[in-house]
Design an enzyme around this catalytic site. Structure first.
Site, PDB file in Angstrom:
ATOM      1  N   ASP A 214     -23.437  -5.850 -17.377  1.00 10.68           N
ATOM      2  CA  ASP A 214     -23.144  -6.334 -15.814  1.00 10.68           C
ATOM      3  C   ASP A 214     -21.909  -7.546 -16.428  1.00 10.68           C
ATOM      4  O   ASP A 214     -21.739  -7.965 -17.620  1.00 10.68           O
ATOM      5  CB  ASP A 214     -24.046  -7.042 -15.191  1.00 10.68           C
ATOM      6  CG  ASP A 214     -23.895  -7.132 -13.943  1.00 10.68           C
ATOM      7  OD1 ASP A 214     -24.318  -6.366 -13.227  1.00 10.68           O
ATOM      8  OD2 ASP A 214     -23.037  -8.169 -13.545  1.00 10.68           O
TER       9      ASP A 214
ATOM     10  N   VAL B  86     -22.706   0.008  -9.408  1.00  8.64           N
ATOM     11  CA  VAL B  86     -22.179  -1.315  -8.716  1.00  8.64           C
ATOM     12  C   VAL B  86     -22.491  -1.215  -7.401  1.00  8.64           C
ATOM     13  O   VAL B  86     -22.870  -0.044  -6.923  1.00  8.64           O
ATOM     14  CB  VAL B  86     -21.081  -1.675  -9.291  1.00  8.64           C
ATOM     15  CG1 VAL B  86     -20.697  -1.830 -10.770  1.00  8.64           C
ATOM     16  CG2 VAL B  86     -19.999  -0.796  -9.118  1.00  8.64           C
TER      17      VAL B  86
ATOM     18  N   SER C  86     -24.480   6.639  -3.114  1.00  9.28           N
ATOM     19  CA  SER C  86     -25.205   7.123  -2.050  1.00  9.28           C
ATOM     20  C   SER C  86     -24.278   8.167  -0.889  1.00  9.28           C
ATOM     21  O   SER C  86     -24.739   9.158  -0.321  1.00  9.28           O
ATOM     22  CB  SER C  86     -26.161   6.410  -1.285  1.00  9.28           C
ATOM     23  OG  SER C  86     -25.326   5.196  -0.784  1.00  9.28           O
TER      24      SER C  86
ATOM     25  N   HIS D 127     -26.766  10.416  -7.973  1.00  9.93           N
ATOM     26  CA  HIS D 127     -27.285   9.734  -7.059  1.00  9.93           C
ATOM     27  C   HIS D 127     -28.831   9.729  -7.082  1.00  9.93           C
ATOM     28  O   HIS D 127     -29.579  10.614  -6.798  1.00  9.93           O
ATOM     29  CB  HIS D 127     -26.930  10.196  -5.418  1.00  9.93           C
ATOM     30  CG  HIS D 127     -27.760   9.661  -4.480  1.00  9.93           C
ATOM     31  ND1 HIS D 127     -27.799  10.236  -3.106  1.00  9.93           N
ATOM     32  CD2 HIS D 127     -27.868   8.359  -4.167  1.00  9.93           C
ATOM     33  CE1 HIS D 127     -28.375   9.275  -2.319  1.00  9.93           C
ATOM     34  NE2 HIS D 127     -28.484   8.107  -2.851  1.00  9.93           N
TER      35      HIS D 127
ATOM     36  N   GLU E  50     -29.516  13.694  -6.946  1.00 10.04           N
ATOM     37  CA  GLU E  50     -28.450  14.404  -6.435  1.00 10.04           C
ATOM     38  C   GLU E  50     -27.230  14.485  -7.624  1.00 10.04           C
ATOM     39  O   GLU E  50     -26.771  13.379  -7.813  1.00 10.04           O
ATOM     40  CB  GLU E  50     -27.976  13.846  -5.169  1.00 10.04           C
ATOM     41  CG  GLU E  50     -28.641  14.445  -3.891  1.00 10.04           C
ATOM     42  CD  GLU E  50     -28.039  13.871  -2.588  1.00 10.04           C
ATOM     43  OE1 GLU E  50     -27.752  14.994  -1.896  1.00 10.04           O
ATOM     44  OE2 GLU E  50     -27.993  12.821  -2.426  1.00 10.04           O
TER      45      GLU E  50
ATOM     46  N   ASN F 203     -28.112  12.333   2.362  1.00  6.21           N
ATOM     47  CA  ASN F 203     -27.984  11.341   3.514  1.00  6.21           C
ATOM     48  C   ASN F 203     -27.203  11.742   4.628  1.00  6.21           C
ATOM     49  O   ASN F 203     -27.228  11.432   5.742  1.00  6.21           O
ATOM     50  CB  ASN F 203     -27.018  10.072   2.847  1.00  6.21           C
ATOM     51  CG  ASN F 203     -27.730   9.182   2.153  1.00  6.21           C
ATOM     52  OD1 ASN F 203     -28.996   8.886   2.647  1.00  6.21           O
ATOM     53  ND2 ASN F 203     -27.378   8.466   0.943  1.00  6.21           N
TER      54      ASN F 203
ATOM     55  N   TYR G 206     -38.203  15.777  -1.732  1.00  6.47           N
ATOM     56  CA  TYR G 206     -38.175  14.767  -2.991  1.00  6.47           C
ATOM     57  C   TYR G 206     -37.230  13.552  -2.573  1.00  6.47           C
ATOM     58  O   TYR G 206     -37.436  12.478  -3.287  1.00  6.47           O
ATOM     59  CB  TYR G 206     -37.594  15.582  -4.409  1.00  6.47           C
ATOM     60  CG  TYR G 206     -38.614  16.510  -4.797  1.00  6.47           C
ATOM     61  CD1 TYR G 206     -39.950  16.462  -4.843  1.00  6.47           C
ATOM     62  CD2 TYR G 206     -38.041  17.491  -5.537  1.00  6.47           C
ATOM     63  CE1 TYR G 206     -40.680  17.143  -5.461  1.00  6.47           C
ATOM     64  CE2 TYR G 206     -38.930  18.450  -6.211  1.00  6.47           C
ATOM     65  CZ  TYR G 206     -40.211  18.131  -6.122  1.00  6.47           C
ATOM     66  OH  TYR G 206     -40.919  19.360  -6.601  1.00  6.47           O
TER      67      TYR G 206
END
Length: 731
Positions: free
Chosen positions: A348, A405, A434, A455, A467, A505, A664
């Site tokens: 980071d 991030v 996502s 993901h 994913e 999503n 899942y």
């Protein structure tokens, strides 16, 4: 040779004291494991008859030539068997009982050498022998209740008589795999030995029984007679257990309680009568929708594992990884990687963010120590797999980098282009996004073929799904390496193609859209939550939104609306946006649709907040009462339709992968089998008719696709009747 089959051989063996024993060996040709398919059971029948025909035998040892003993029945046969009806299933189980009873009744002592996994029927078979010896690393158990059925080949009869009713209930209702030391402590096995000593130990027990040192006849009598409990003891054992297990399993999973009832009804009976009770209940449970769907999930899971294994075989080695962005998500990813043995660099730009990520990892490891899963020394060793850094100094040796991030395309673009210059030519870059398009993030990369999405779902350590998102330029090598890494982390990877929201999503937000429509028309969001939780979701939509975070939900919804404006864009403000505009972000700031207080364990506990009701009056256009069925239809139809669209668009390859991703990833009720099985269960034609009725009032979000209409007209399904999921192609 006494018998030779495709899965079973029986050979004569001379042993000391001038005796001859039979050695029955399971070794299913062409398979890496042993399983009790219909064909193997038929072979076992022939083998046992051949053994009984031999007149000079003094004992029987059952063993396996594979690394496992027997993993259970062949679950790929279940749907076809269940379709034959109740009478057939009862008769089938009684035939197996007759075979197993013949082993139990042989005129000499018997022993099973359990060298590896012995599950389901592979556990019930050893229970027929007089003695059992077990390798130190082997496991044994009866997981049938996890498939919505009960042990049907004597598990509910023999195990309670062997280890006691309480212990048997724990094993059967929990469906657990039990280690050798636990099995020995309970009396399920007679000895635990190193693998290399297993056969010698089994033969020694047989010899001692032949010499009269061990009373095998008494053991048989105990297994074949009633349970040794008086009526008061029975009532205390079974009634208490039924209440506890029912509360734990919940109303949608009846098998654990039904198993206890079978043990209870058979407790005072001799072997054959108790087996009749077991066979009848097995047949009843096998014909339930829950069993059909849970068996379907098992088959779907096998499809996913096989596809992942194919990718793994093509993958370059991933021995050193890195995560960019250290916060809660980065710390969770670092923990998961380190805990499963893949060293990871956590980078980071801020020291306090690094400390936050390390704190998250330490907290998760500490919980493992508290639960006895790790020692303090093991925790320290695993924690050393995480190397915190503020620079790119070590990135030249990293095989794969996970970017985690903030969910902002400009920030991600800057970080990805920067790190690409610091890693090797073959290093894979994976974005833990996502919603943001992988193709969009790849635009400024010099090596887009080495880039894909990865993901994770929050919390990382609990959610099994990852994913893996393939962009237009993503190479097979990049996908393969990312799948292999996800598997090494103990996750279930599902490969999907790039689109707004990817698969999970993209499907979830139409569900939230259905929720917004309900609130606009006056539905009480708390009632909607209760209805959907009763339906089987772990939490209702308002509660789920609070957990996801209203800021995250608003951002993701904007991505969906831009990508699919004809059905996901809204002209009016939604209740979700009202919460966001009023800084009610959900659990992250202790106020959303609910307010949150800390419970005794320090976890957020939701409570009713009248202010939330006052705020959403802004978007409520009318006041209507909705039945539970109406609420379910308005919530489920858009979710199911978007799953259909994702499959038709080629975002996901198969119905199996689509359904498992929802189970899942977002907790779709497992006993309902997934969105596409849910449509199949309703009937495609009936589902289309329901969607059409809702679309007239609520618009395109509820409109069936043309292909789904054709399926309805032609009587088609997403899953072929009585076929394993592996045989089902893209709808």
């Amino acid at each position: 040779m006494i018998y030779q089959g495709n899965a079973i051989t029986v050979a004569r063996r001379d042993v000391p004291d001038g005796n001859v024993i039979a050695v029955l060996t399971f070794d299913l040709q062409g398979e890496s494991i042993n399983k009790l398919s219909s064909q193997v059971v038929a072979e076992l029948d022939d083998a046992v008859k051949a053994i009984r025909f031999e007149s000079d035998l003094g004992g029987l040892m059952i063993q396996s030539a594979k690394d496992v003993f027997i993993v259970g029945a062949d679950i790929t046969e279940f749907h076809a068997l269940f379709d034959k009806g109740e009478d057939y299933l009862v008769e089938m189980n009684q035939r197996v009982h007759a075979i197993f009873n013949a082993i139990e009744d042989l005129p000499f002592p018997t022993v099973t050498a359990i060298n590896g996994l012995a599950l389901g029927g592979g556990c019930e078979l050893p229970l027929t022998t007089d003695f059992r010896v077990m390798a130190e690393r082997a496991k044994i158990g009866l997981p049938e209740t996890k498939l919505g059925i009960i042990p049907g080949w004597g598990g509910c009869v023999r195990l309670p008589r062997l280890i006691g009713a309480d212990n048997a209930i724990e094993w059967i209702a929990g469906g657990s795999e039990n280690r050798a030391d636990a099995a020995l402590k309970m009396g399920a096995v007679d000895a635990v030995l190193p693998l290399e000593q297993l056969e010698a130990g089994a033969l020694d027990i047989l010899a001692r029984a032949q010499r009269g040192e061990l009373d095998y006849q008494k053991r048989r009598a105990d297994k074949k007679g009633p349970l040794k409990l008086n009526p008061i003891e029975q009532m205390m054992a079974f009634e208490t257990a039924k209440g506890f297990v029912a509360g734990k399993a919940g109303p949608h999973y009846p098998a654990p309680v039904e198993a206890i009832k079978v043990i209870q009804k058979g407790a005072g009976e001799q072997r054959e009568r108790a087996q009749q009770i077991e066979a009848a209940t097995f047949a009843k449970m096998a014909l339930s929708d829950v069993a059909f769907n849970l068996v379907g999930l098992f088959l779907n899971d096998q499809v996913i594992k096989k596809k992942a294994s194919k990718y793994e075989k093509q993958a370059q080695a991933v021995k050193q990884t890195a995560v960019l962005g250290a916060g809660i998500m980065g710390g969770g990813i670092a923990y998961q990687s380190a805990s499963k043995g893949t060293p990871i660099v956590m980078k980071d730009i801020k020291a306090d963010a690094i400390e936050l990520g390390l704190k998250e990892a330490r907290k998760l490891f500490a919980k493992q120590v508290e639960r006895g899963k790790l020692t303090s020394a093991e925790m320290a060793e695993k924690l050393s797999n995480i190397r915190p850094t503020l620079s790119y100094g070590d990135f030249g040796h990293v095989d794969l980098v996970v970017e985690a991030v903030v969910e902002n395309p400009k920030v991600k673009d800057a970080v990805l282009t920067e790190v690409e210059g610091q890693v090797g030519e073959e290093t894979i870059l994976a974005s833990n996004t996502s919603t943001i398009s992988i193709d969009r993030l790849a635009q400024n990369l010099k090596r887009p073929h080495n880039f894909c999405g990865m993901h994770f779902f929050n919390p990382v350590h609990r959610m099994p799904l990852v994913e893996v998102i393939r962009g237009e330029k993503t190479s097979d090598a990049a996908v393969a390496a990312t799948v292999a890494y996800a598997r090494a982390m103990g996750k279930t990877p599902i490969v999907v193609n790039d689109c707004p929201g990817f698969l999970v999503n993209r499907v979830l937000f139409p569900y939230f859209g259905g929720f917004s429509f309900l609130v606009e028309q006056g539905a009480d969001f708390q009632k909607v939550d209760k209805v959907m939780e009763k339906f089987g979701w772990p939490m209702g939509p308002a509660y789920l939104l609070d957990v996801v975070g209203m800021d995250t939900a608003v951002h993701a919804n904007e991505v969906m609306a831009e990508g699919f404006p004809e059905r996901m864009a809204r002209d009016t403000k939604t209740a979700i946006e009202v919460m966001y505009d009023n800084d009610r972000l959900g659990q992250k700031n202790a106020k959303g649709f609910y307010a949150y207080e800390e419970d005794k364990k320090g976890k957020p506990k939701k409570v009713t907040d009248e202010q939330a009701y006052a705020l959403i009056k802004e978007v409520v256009k009318e006041h209507r009462e909705f039945s539970d069925d109406e609420v379910i239809a308005r919530m489920m139809v858009p979710l199911c339709l978007e799953t259909v669209r994702a499959l038709e668009d080629g975002i996901v390859d198969t119905p199996a992968e689509a359904d498992m991703a929802l189970i899942y990833g977002i907790g779709f009720p497992p006993f309902r089998g997934g969105a596409l099985r849910y449509i199949d269960a309703m009937g495609v034609a009936e589902f289309v008719a329901l969607a059409d009725r809702l679309a007239e009032e609520l618009g395109p979000l509820y409109a069936p696709t043309d292909k789904l209409r054709r399926m309805a007209e032609q009587g088609e399904r997403f899953y072929a009747a009585n076929a394993s999921s592996a045989q089902n192609a893209n709808a």
